[in-house]
Design an enzyme around this catalytic site. Sequence first.
Site, mmCIF file in Angstrom:
data_model
loop_
_atom_site.group_PDB
_atom_site.id
_atom_site.type_symbol
_atom_site.label_atom_id
_atom_site.label_comp_id
_atom_site.label_asym_id
_atom_site.label_seq_id
_atom_site.Cartn_x
_atom_site.Cartn_y
_atom_site.Cartn_z
ATOM 1 N N LYS A 223 74.487 45.306 35.120
ATOM 2 C CA LYS A 223 73.708 44.431 36.259
ATOM 3 C C LYS A 223 73.938 45.316 37.537
ATOM 4 O O LYS A 223 74.710 46.366 37.553
ATOM 5 C CB LYS A 223 74.404 43.049 36.488
ATOM 6 N N ARG A 258 78.244 38.627 27.295
ATOM 7 C CA ARG A 258 76.942 38.836 26.880
ATOM 8 C C ARG A 258 76.706 40.237 27.191
ATOM 9 O O ARG A 258 76.655 40.562 28.372
ATOM 10 C CB ARG A 258 75.774 37.819 27.471
HETATM 11 N N1 HH2 Z 1 71.547 37.767 32.173
HETATM 12 C C1 HH2 Z 1 70.227 38.332 31.603
HETATM 13 C C2 HH2 Z 1 69.290 37.413 30.725
HETATM 14 N N2 HH2 Z 1 70.072 36.134 30.317
HETATM 15 N N3 HH2 Z 1 71.773 34.629 30.060
HETATM 16 C C3 HH2 Z 1 73.078 34.218 30.368
HETATM 17 N N4 HH2 Z 1 73.460 33.240 29.914
HETATM 18 N N5 HH2 Z 1 73.837 35.013 31.308
HETATM 19 C C4 HH2 Z 1 73.274 36.197 31.768
HETATM 20 O O1 HH2 Z 1 73.959 36.702 32.929
HETATM 21 C C5 HH2 Z 1 72.039 36.687 31.538
HETATM 22 C C6 HH2 Z 1 71.236 35.844 30.367
HETATM 23 C C7 HH2 Z 1 69.651 39.457 32.231
HETATM 24 O O2 HH2 Z 1 70.089 40.413 31.493
HETATM 25 P P1 HH2 Z 1 68.937 41.121 30.627
HETATM 26 O O3 HH2 Z 1 68.503 40.137 29.600
HETATM 27 O O4 HH2 Z 1 69.428 42.386 30.202
HETATM 28 O O5 HH2 Z 1 67.612 41.471 31.432
HETATM 29 P P2 HH2 Z 1 66.058 40.884 31.497
HETATM 30 O O6 HH2 Z 1 66.202 39.629 31.880
HETATM 31 O O7 HH2 Z 1 65.263 41.713 32.670
HETATM 32 O O8 HH2 Z 1 65.550 40.919 30.243
#
Ligand code: HH2
Length: 282
Positions: A223, A258
């Site tokens: 992040k 995660r």
């Molecule tokens: N962060 C992201 C997506 N889903 N779900 C939970 N429960 N907690 C989190 O902190 C969380 C999440 C963001 O990360 P990422 O999937 O890598 O990015 P993007 O949303 O741009 O696909």
Amino acid sequence: MTSWSLRGLPERARCLVMGVVNVTPDSFSDGGVLYPDGHPQTAIAHGLRLLEEGADVLDVGGESTRPGATPVPVEEELRRVVPVIEALADAGAVVSVDTSKPEVARAGVAAGAVIVNDVSGGADPELLAAVAETGAAYVLMHTRGTPAEMAGLAHYEDVVAEVYEFLAEGLARCQAAGIDLARVAVDPGLGFAKTADHNLALLRALPQLRGLGRPVLVGASRKSFLGRLLDGAGPDDRLEGSLACAAAGVLGGASLLRVHEVRATVRVARVAHAIATADVGA
Ligand code: HH2
């Protein structure tokens, strides 16, 4: 460290590692590198690799939550995630579907997902109804507004107390919607309507969040606050920051991490678990 359980997940005393399988061309964390051709096979191969690396759960998502990401219509989200969930569940993975849409939650569970990971904080009563109906486990995450609005909403008098209160109210809404709370995990939503200081305060406050009586999920991996702490490092150059948060998560009593980098996280979590418990066993 006490043992914990989230019905629907493998029961472990240690912290579980949830590997991220983004089936998106525009995620902040991998920028579509893992899904360059829009072909499910690429995402499936990535998921299988994470499974080999030791992921306990695979979180499959078809819509980026990055501020400014293009919203994805239901049909497109379904087209992205369903074949990937099916293939990974068939391969024996415990699969979670990262969605805030009731249609995608239902189809994801029908395709083999056992967890609905909802980054909207349970904003849609229809989604909670779908979770109750399918009997899936559920991740309730703190956030404010839509991804497009959230950066402007990062204002708190007391971020820990306000996130705690939001999650407590969310649990009550889950219960009212007919969801068995034994199937619900809570998540402070690092990076969602939070500044770097808020994220760090919440990481320090994990033992307090455990006071909600439910397993806590931490999603700090790659992040942007880690980029700020690491001299402006880009998302794929934040491994050490992500691992520091993984260790802090385990020591703070998190039950799920995660993450994007599974192998390294599993190894860090194992050592952090031994530090926390003096248990050097398997
Ligand atoms: N962060 C992201 C997506 N889903 N779900 C939970 N429960 N907690 C989190 O902190 C969380 C999440 C963001 O990360 P990422 O999937 O890598 O990015 P993007 O949303 O741009 O696909």
